[in-house]
Every structure is written in C-alpha cells, then in structure tokens.
Write a protein that holds these residues in place. Structure first.
Motif, PDB file in Angstrom:
ATOM      1  N   HIS A  32       0.691  -0.759   0.489  1.00 16.09           N
ATOM      2  CA  HIS A  32      -0.019   0.122   0.079  1.00 16.09           C
ATOM      3  C   HIS A  32       0.508   1.489  -0.075  1.00 16.09           C
ATOM      4  O   HIS A  32       2.092   0.964   0.403  1.00 16.09           O
ATOM      5  CB  HIS A  32      -0.919   0.097   1.391  1.00 16.09           C
ATOM      6  CG  HIS A  32      -1.543  -1.156   1.613  1.00 16.09           C
ATOM      7  ND1 HIS A  32      -2.394  -1.411   0.762  1.00 16.09           N
ATOM      8  CD2 HIS A  32      -1.536  -2.166   2.212  1.00 16.09           C
ATOM      9  CE1 HIS A  32      -2.882  -2.898   0.778  1.00 16.09           C
ATOM     10  NE2 HIS A  32      -2.442  -2.720   2.674  1.00 16.09           N
ATOM     11  N   PHE A  34       0.396   6.122   0.879  1.00 19.61           N
ATOM     12  CA  PHE A  34      -0.133   6.670   1.914  1.00 19.61           C
ATOM     13  C   PHE A  34       0.746   8.271   1.851  1.00 19.61           C
ATOM     14  O   PHE A  34       1.580   8.326   1.813  1.00 19.61           O
ATOM     15  CB  PHE A  34      -0.596   6.080   3.499  1.00 19.61           C
ATOM     16  CG  PHE A  34      -1.065   4.863   3.593  1.00 19.61           C
ATOM     17  CD1 PHE A  34      -2.409   4.736   3.329  1.00 19.61           C
ATOM     18  CD2 PHE A  34      -0.038   3.628   4.167  1.00 19.61           C
ATOM     19  CE1 PHE A  34      -2.977   3.252   3.889  1.00 19.61           C
ATOM     20  CE2 PHE A  34      -0.909   2.546   4.018  1.00 19.61           C
ATOM     21  CZ  PHE A  34      -2.228   2.250   3.876  1.00 19.61           C
ATOM     22  N   ALA A  37      -1.199  12.719   2.869  1.00 22.01           N
ATOM     23  CA  ALA A  37      -2.802  12.831   2.768  1.00 22.01           C
ATOM     24  C   ALA A  37      -3.394  14.389   2.372  1.00 22.01           C
ATOM     25  O   ALA A  37      -4.862  14.293   2.444  1.00 22.01           O
ATOM     26  CB  ALA A  37      -2.833  12.729   4.816  1.00 22.01           C
ATOM     27  N   TYR A  40      -4.261  12.954  -0.726  1.00 23.30           N
ATOM     28  CA  TYR A  40      -4.977  11.947  -0.969  1.00 23.30           C
ATOM     29  C   TYR A  40      -5.446  11.546   0.294  1.00 23.30           C
ATOM     30  O   TYR A  40      -5.370  10.993   1.647  1.00 23.30           O
ATOM     31  CB  TYR A  40      -4.624  10.045  -1.402  1.00 23.30           C
ATOM     32  CG  TYR A  40      -3.669  10.955  -2.520  1.00 23.30           C
ATOM     33  CD1 TYR A  40      -3.886  10.428  -3.569  1.00 23.30           C
ATOM     34  CD2 TYR A  40      -2.043  10.987  -2.403  1.00 23.30           C
ATOM     35  CE1 TYR A  40      -3.084  10.772  -4.516  1.00 23.30           C
ATOM     36  CE2 TYR A  40      -1.680  10.687  -3.707  1.00 23.30           C
ATOM     37  CZ  TYR A  40      -2.089  11.041  -4.690  1.00 23.30           C
ATOM     38  OH  TYR A  40      -1.558  11.561  -6.015  1.00 23.30           O
ATOM     39  N   TYR A  42      -8.281  10.461   3.811  1.00 19.28           N
ATOM     40  CA  TYR A  42      -8.457   9.176   4.377  1.00 19.28           C
ATOM     41  C   TYR A  42     -10.601   9.603   4.767  1.00 19.28           C
ATOM     42  O   TYR A  42     -10.331   9.961   5.201  1.00 19.28           O
ATOM     43  CB  TYR A  42      -8.580   8.602   5.828  1.00 19.28           C
ATOM     44  CG  TYR A  42      -6.267   8.795   4.937  1.00 19.28           C
ATOM     45  CD1 TYR A  42      -5.650   8.267   3.600  1.00 19.28           C
ATOM     46  CD2 TYR A  42      -5.761   9.334   6.306  1.00 19.28           C
ATOM     47  CE1 TYR A  42      -4.753   8.092   4.182  1.00 19.28           C
ATOM     48  CE2 TYR A  42      -3.923   9.296   5.987  1.00 19.28           C
ATOM     49  CZ  TYR A  42      -3.375   8.584   4.684  1.00 19.28           C
ATOM     50  OH  TYR A  42      -2.356   8.837   4.024  1.00 19.28           O
ATOM     51  N   ARG A  46     -12.503   5.058   9.222  1.00 15.35           N
ATOM     52  CA  ARG A  46     -11.069   4.431   9.180  1.00 15.35           C
ATOM     53  C   ARG A  46     -11.758   3.402   9.986  1.00 15.35           C
ATOM     54  O   ARG A  46     -11.776   3.952  11.297  1.00 15.35           O
ATOM     55  CB  ARG A  46     -10.388   5.196   8.507  1.00 15.35           C
ATOM     56  CG  ARG A  46      -9.715   5.988   8.958  1.00 15.35           C
ATOM     57  CD  ARG A  46      -8.524   6.978   8.520  1.00 15.35           C
ATOM     58  NE  ARG A  46      -8.193   8.164   8.982  1.00 15.35           N
ATOM     59  CZ  ARG A  46      -8.115   8.876   9.367  1.00 15.35           C
ATOM     60  NH1 ARG A  46      -9.903   9.731   8.712  1.00 15.35           N
ATOM     61  NH2 ARG A  46      -8.322   9.565  10.305  1.00 15.35           N
ATOM     62  N   THR A  49      -5.097   5.640  11.203  1.00 16.00           N
ATOM     63  CA  THR A  49      -4.232   6.390  10.601  1.00 16.00           C
ATOM     64  C   THR A  49      -3.147   6.334  10.132  1.00 16.00           C
ATOM     65  O   THR A  49      -2.416   6.107  11.131  1.00 16.00           O
ATOM     66  CB  THR A  49      -4.870   7.208  11.142  1.00 16.00           C
ATOM     67  OG1 THR A  49      -6.553   7.850  12.111  1.00 16.00           O
ATOM     68  CG2 THR A  49      -4.016   8.900  10.628  1.00 16.00           C
ATOM     69  N   ASP A  52       2.093   9.561   6.910  1.00 21.86           N
ATOM     70  CA  ASP A  52       2.274   9.079   5.189  1.00 21.86           C
ATOM     71  C   ASP A  52       3.907   8.590   4.549  1.00 21.86           C
ATOM     72  O   ASP A  52       4.789   8.910   5.415  1.00 21.86           O
ATOM     73  CB  ASP A  52       3.587  11.103   4.801  1.00 21.86           C
ATOM     74  CG  ASP A  52       1.735  11.650   4.684  1.00 21.86           C
ATOM     75  OD1 ASP A  52       0.716  11.202   4.824  1.00 21.86           O
ATOM     76  OD2 ASP A  52       2.160  13.373   4.369  1.00 21.86           O
ATOM     77  N   HIS A  78      -8.479   4.664   1.807  1.00 20.28           N
ATOM     78  CA  HIS A  78      -9.037   5.652   1.142  1.00 20.28           C
ATOM     79  C   HIS A  78     -10.722   5.636   0.415  1.00 20.28           C
ATOM     80  O   HIS A  78     -10.879   5.776  -0.393  1.00 20.28           O
ATOM     81  CB  HIS A  78      -8.325   5.603   0.210  1.00 20.28           C
ATOM     82  CG  HIS A  78      -6.506   5.778  -0.158  1.00 20.28           C
ATOM     83  ND1 HIS A  78      -5.621   5.315   0.094  1.00 20.28           N
ATOM     84  CD2 HIS A  78      -6.422   7.628   0.538  1.00 20.28           C
ATOM     85  CE1 HIS A  78      -4.740   5.997   0.208  1.00 20.28           C
ATOM     86  NE2 HIS A  78      -4.952   7.178   0.352  1.00 20.28           N
TER      87      HIS A  78
END
Length: 294
Positions: A32, A34, A37, A40, A42, A46, A49, A52, A78
């Motif tokens: 994955h 990330f 943030a 992109y 969240y 979710r 967390t 990055d 996401h």
C-alpha cells in the motif's frame, strides 16, 4: 481522535537484503501507499490512520530486497477513491499494477478507465459484511460478469475456514479470485488442521483461487519472525496450487500490534516455504506475470 482512528507505527526503515538470490522480474504482489494525506485524504470512518508513506519509500525497500515489479492494493482508509493507487501506477506503468475498489454503482466507463490506468483487479471485503460493497454474493457475481472482458480478477479479504459459502462462491464467480494472508486462518484457530482450511486446500487442488503469501504476522501466534506455526500452512497451499501462488510484503504492515516485521525477513520466509529456486521463480516472477499482466 477516536480509538477507531488510532495512528499506525511506521515500517522498519532498515530492511536487510534477503539471504537468497532474488530472480529478475521478482514481484511484490501486495503493498500500500499513503499520503500525503492533504492530497489523498482518508475517509472519516476508517479504522486506522497511517503516516505518510509514499511510493518512493516503498521502492527504496524494494531496491534493497531486489524486487522489480509491484502490485499496489487500494487501502480501506481511502474508501472507494483509487486515485492514490492510480497515480502511483502511472509513475511506472511497465513495472506497476493496481487493485482498486469497485461498487455496484461503478460504471462500465469507469471500469474501462481503471483498466487503462493499470488496474487489474478489484478488492472485496468478506471479513466484515458491513463493509462489503455489494448487496449479496449474487450481486458480486453480476459484477464479475462486468469485469471479465477487462481481464480483471477479484481479490478477497476472507477467513477461508469460517466462510460457509466459499465453495458456492468459487463455482459462481466467472473470473479468477485471489485470497490474501495464506487464507487468513489463524494458527491459534487450528491452522492447517482446521477442517475449513482443509476444505480450502481441496478447492485449490480443484483449480479454484489464487493465494497470496502475505501477512504471516497476521495469522501467527508468534510475536516476531520466524513465524514457525504457519510454515506448514504456507507449504500446503504451495503444494496444492503451485501455479497460482504469489508473494507480497504487505508493506507498510498497518495495524501491527506486535514486533514490526523486517521486510528482508518476510522474503526470507518464502525461501523456507519454497526452498526450490524453481518454485520461488514461479511464485515471484511467472505467476504474477500471468495474474497481473506484466
């Protein structure tokens, strides 16, 4: 911040090279990315967390391990927004592929755009029925009909030993299906000896399902490498379907509550499960090339 959104620790920043010669074209089939943030974001409901952790961090780890190809899987944080995966794949379309989310509302035009962006499968959560993006297994079967001509497969998140409709599902869905975490049957629940896992092995021998050798720390009762209590499970799925097994790092190992694994150890585990270099070449190179279209 609620307990459902607790921050995840970062991965081990010092992976060691594997103890065996990794073949050219080796593929990490499950990881994955990330962040940032702010670009992109969240979804608010979710369960964790992440920090990055962009593609550059992941590819530095791959350079140490000798991995060339990569399959990025859209993370649950996401939601249905696959932009983080699509943008990452676009940076190296020769060596990267993606797995994205799909719902019943996804249009054929959107599916075609996903294919053009390097997506080769859709992820479906059967562990938490509340999170499943389809009304029923019949609706999932209908979705499979829509993605078949695109060459997509379905990646399932499922505990194979406790999903009663697994055989029915296998015979209903018209596209290939992969299952992560060696079937996601925990060693403490019986592991290899669990009747449900034995049924899964029978399905593998009958030609159903692909298996990802991922996340041994998610099913082992051991708190750190080596995860000896799941070795027999990994060896059993390889023996049952050697032409339908792939390996993935599961980087950056979100929600790990025990010792953070070293990615070099995770690749070394493959050498223990598949000591024959020919088998490892098939798992790391040949099988991923067929499933993901490298």
């Amino acid at each position: 911040m609620s307990t459902e959104q607790k921050p995840c620790p970062p991965p081990d920043r010092n992976p060691h090279p594997p103890a065996f010669a990794v073949p050219a074209g080796a593929t990490d089939c499950h990881a994955h990315v990330f962040g940032p943030a702010v670009r992109y974001p969240y979804q608010p409901d979710r369960s964790y967390t992440p920090p990055d952790l962009p593609l550059a961090d992941l590819r530095r780890m791959h350079a140490t391990l000798g991995l060339q190809r990569l399959v990025l899987v859209q993370a649950s944080v996401h939601g249905t927004d696959s932009s983080a995966v699509r943008d990452a794949v676009a940076s190296d379309p020769a060596n990267l592929r993606g797995i994205a989310a799909m719902t019943e509302e996804t249009t054929d035009k959107e599916l075609a755009a996903l294919h053009d962006a390097g997506i080769r499968g859709v992820r479906v959560n059967l562990v938490d029925r509340g999170g499943m993006p389809f009304r029923s297994l019949d609706a999932l079967a209908q979705a499979a009909e829509r993605i078949r001509d695109l060459g997509f497969h379905i990646e399932l998140l499922v505990h194979v030993e406790s999903f009663p409709d697994l055989r029915t599902l296998a015979k209903t869905i018209c596209v290939p299906m992969s299952v992560g975490h060696i079937g996601y049957t925990k060693a403490a629940a019986g592991g290899l000896q669990h009747p449900g896992f034995q049924d899964f092995l029978a399905l593998l021998r009958d030609g159903y399902f692909w298996v990802k050798l991922t996340g041994p720390y998610r099913i082992s009762a051991c708190t750190q490498y080596p995860y000896k209590d799941i070795s027999d499970m990994a060896k059993a799925v390889i023996a049952a379907a050697p032409e339908r097994i792939v390996w993935g790092s599961d980087w950056p190992h979100v929600m790990v509550q025990t010792t953070m694994p070293n990615d070099g150890d995770l690749l070394d585990a493959l050498a223990e499960w598949a000591p024959d270099p020919v088998d490892r070449h098939r798992i790391l190179v040949d099988n991923p090339a067929r499933l993901y279209g490298f």
